[in-house]
Scaffold this active site. Sequence first.
Site, short mmCIF file in Angstrom:
data_model
loop_
_atom_site.label_atom_id
_atom_site.label_comp_id
_atom_site.label_asym_id
_atom_site.label_seq_id
_atom_site.Cartn_x
_atom_site.Cartn_y
_atom_site.Cartn_z
N HIS A 141 0.82 -1.22 0.00
CA HIS A 141 0.00 0.00 0.00
C HIS A 141 0.86 1.27 0.00
O HIS A 141 0.77 2.13 0.89
CB HIS A 141 -1.05 0.01 1.12
CG HIS A 141 -0.60 -0.49 2.47
ND1 HIS A 141 0.31 0.19 3.23
CD2 HIS A 141 -0.92 -1.60 3.18
CE1 HIS A 141 0.51 -0.48 4.36
NE2 HIS A 141 -0.22 -1.57 4.34
N HIS A 200 -5.21 -9.78 13.92
CA HIS A 200 -5.44 -8.59 13.07
C HIS A 200 -5.94 -9.09 11.72
O HIS A 200 -5.37 -10.02 11.15
CB HIS A 200 -4.10 -7.86 12.94
CG HIS A 200 -4.09 -6.67 12.05
ND1 HIS A 200 -5.18 -5.84 11.87
CD2 HIS A 200 -3.10 -6.14 11.27
CE1 HIS A 200 -4.84 -4.88 11.04
NE2 HIS A 200 -3.60 -5.04 10.65
N GLU A 243 -6.13 -7.54 8.73
CA GLU A 243 -5.55 -7.10 7.46
C GLU A 243 -5.05 -8.32 6.69
O GLU A 243 -4.53 -9.28 7.27
CB GLU A 243 -4.40 -6.11 7.72
CG GLU A 243 -3.96 -5.43 6.43
CD GLU A 243 -2.88 -4.37 6.66
OE1 GLU A 243 -2.65 -3.96 7.81
OE2 GLU A 243 -2.26 -3.97 5.65
N ASP A 282 -2.68 -9.26 4.89
CA ASP A 282 -1.34 -9.85 4.92
C ASP A 282 -1.20 -10.86 6.05
O ASP A 282 -0.26 -11.65 6.08
CB ASP A 282 -0.24 -8.77 5.00
CG ASP A 282 -0.47 -7.75 6.10
OD1 ASP A 282 -1.62 -7.60 6.56
OD2 ASP A 282 0.51 -7.09 6.49
N HIS A 316 -2.67 -1.15 14.43
CA HIS A 316 -3.04 0.07 13.76
C HIS A 316 -4.44 0.04 13.17
O HIS A 316 -4.82 0.95 12.42
CB HIS A 316 -2.00 0.38 12.66
CG HIS A 316 -1.95 -0.66 11.54
ND1 HIS A 316 -2.11 -0.30 10.22
CD2 HIS A 316 -1.81 -1.99 11.54
CE1 HIS A 316 -2.03 -1.38 9.45
NE2 HIS A 316 -1.84 -2.40 10.23
N ASP A 347 1.47 -6.60 14.34
CA ASP A 347 2.21 -5.55 13.62
C ASP A 347 3.12 -4.72 14.54
O ASP A 347 4.09 -4.11 14.07
CB ASP A 347 1.25 -4.62 12.87
CG ASP A 347 0.79 -5.23 11.55
OD1 ASP A 347 1.53 -6.07 11.00
OD2 ASP A 347 -0.29 -4.87 11.07
N TYR A 395 9.16 1.26 9.78
CA TYR A 395 7.85 0.63 9.95
C TYR A 395 6.98 1.46 10.89
O TYR A 395 5.81 1.73 10.63
CB TYR A 395 8.06 -0.80 10.49
CG TYR A 395 6.81 -1.62 10.45
CD1 TYR A 395 6.51 -2.40 9.34
CD2 TYR A 395 5.92 -1.62 11.51
CE1 TYR A 395 5.35 -3.15 9.28
CE2 TYR A 395 4.76 -2.36 11.47
CZ TYR A 395 4.48 -3.12 10.36
OH TYR A 395 3.32 -3.85 10.31
N HIS A 397 5.80 -9.29 11.12
CA HIS A 397 6.72 -9.02 10.01
C HIS A 397 8.14 -8.91 10.58
O HIS A 397 8.35 -8.28 11.62
CB HIS A 397 6.43 -7.68 9.33
CG HIS A 397 5.09 -7.58 8.68
ND1 HIS A 397 4.75 -8.27 7.55
CD2 HIS A 397 4.01 -6.82 9.00
CE1 HIS A 397 3.51 -7.96 7.20
NE2 HIS A 397 3.04 -7.09 8.06
#
Length: 388
Positions: free
Chosen positions: A23, A77, A79, A81, A143, A162, A189, A220
């Site tokens: 993104h 989370h 999201e 990914d 986030h 994250d 990050y 990550h």
Amino acid sequence: MAVEIKKDIFWVGVIDWEVRNFHEYITQNGSTYNSYLIKDKETVLIDTAKDYMFDELINGISQIINPKDIDYVVVNHVEKDHSGCVDKIVEISNATIITNEKGKEHLSLNYDTKGWDFLIVDTGDEISIGDRTLKFIRTPMLHWPDNMVTYCKEDKVLFSNDAFGQHIASSEKFDYEIGDEVFEHAKEYFANILMPYKMLIPNTINSLKDLDIELICPSHGIIWKEKIDEIIKKYLDWANDKIENKAVIAYDTMYNSTKKIAHAIAGGLIDGGVEVKLYRISETPMNTIMKEILDAKYVLIGSPTLNGNPYPEVGKFLTYMEGLKPTNKIGVAFGSYGWMEMATEKIKRVFESLGFKIVDDECLKVKFAPKEDDLKKCYEFGKRLADI
Ligand SMILES: Cc1cc2nc3c(=O)[nH]c(=O)nc-3n(C[C@H](O)[C@H](O)[C@H](O)COP(=O)(O)O)c2cc1C
């Protein structure tokens, strides 16, 4: 491939060596999607990966167990990914999803969750999976609204999703295996993912302070083991706007006039004792610039006026920066124009919305190509700015 990080706790994530755009976060070093498997009386998978990584994820899991035997998938989370393989894992294993109310809602808005079993948890809830206990702590808006972290009490492992992540694809798994550049990746990050919500970080870290933590396993990048205290301290510094005597000058140009102004101001700042980072916006990933803005004292943005607006690359950067909400900065807008200057006005509007202290000067707007005298004034301005 699977790596045992504690007895019967495995990293089963995938390395995305080639991903370059997350993104608009340009991941020049690739990334990883860290998924963790806990083998106990119940088998628990913590987070998954992007959907196109499903085969690799399953290969890693299959080195330890038959994927059909997964009992629970913790979705810290939603999201994609991290949740991108959840639907296929449920299909194979019929696993129960452990998440919070927001997580369930967001899953149902991204996937067809009809028939899925959910175990809904909230901050402080614990479940026993055999010899181990998992505790859940919600971290909303770090986030996304659904974010939470999972703590394994007996092994003292925090699965932080994250938080504390970094975009690096590496075969190494632990912080002690790579040098201190890991902090630069973590900083980038933080600046590009967590900065808009940084005011929540001190309280969140406070809520984790009673946990005895031996490993922080983010979703990550590498796992924190020997540098836990350092990364927590850095998170608090970044969250609390600890700034360096540093100026970030980011500009773009059509015919180099704005470039000359940028370099003249940079010269003055450097001679005034300020560390300068100067970037041409169209040649630099926006996330690189934001990483430096995170702890900069001064933010200087330059643009020519093009049809009554800033140059499009500058406009794009302003939109990106405004969303990330850096605070506590001195802002300077500059640029070249031909007949009706508009770019610096629009840059200053963004500075105002971010609450920057704006420093202005007549020399910062130059009609067409700057002459030697114009550049001298810009240099002197840079020197004066260094004293503010
Ligand atoms: C297509 C185009 C549109 C422009 N529109 C404006 C404008 O709306 N207002 C203005 O003052 N100057 C305008 N200019 C003039 C430039 O701002 C001026 O040439 C400036 O010196 C360019 O700075 P640079 O060398 O940093 O690109 C325009 C120039 C071009 C090429």
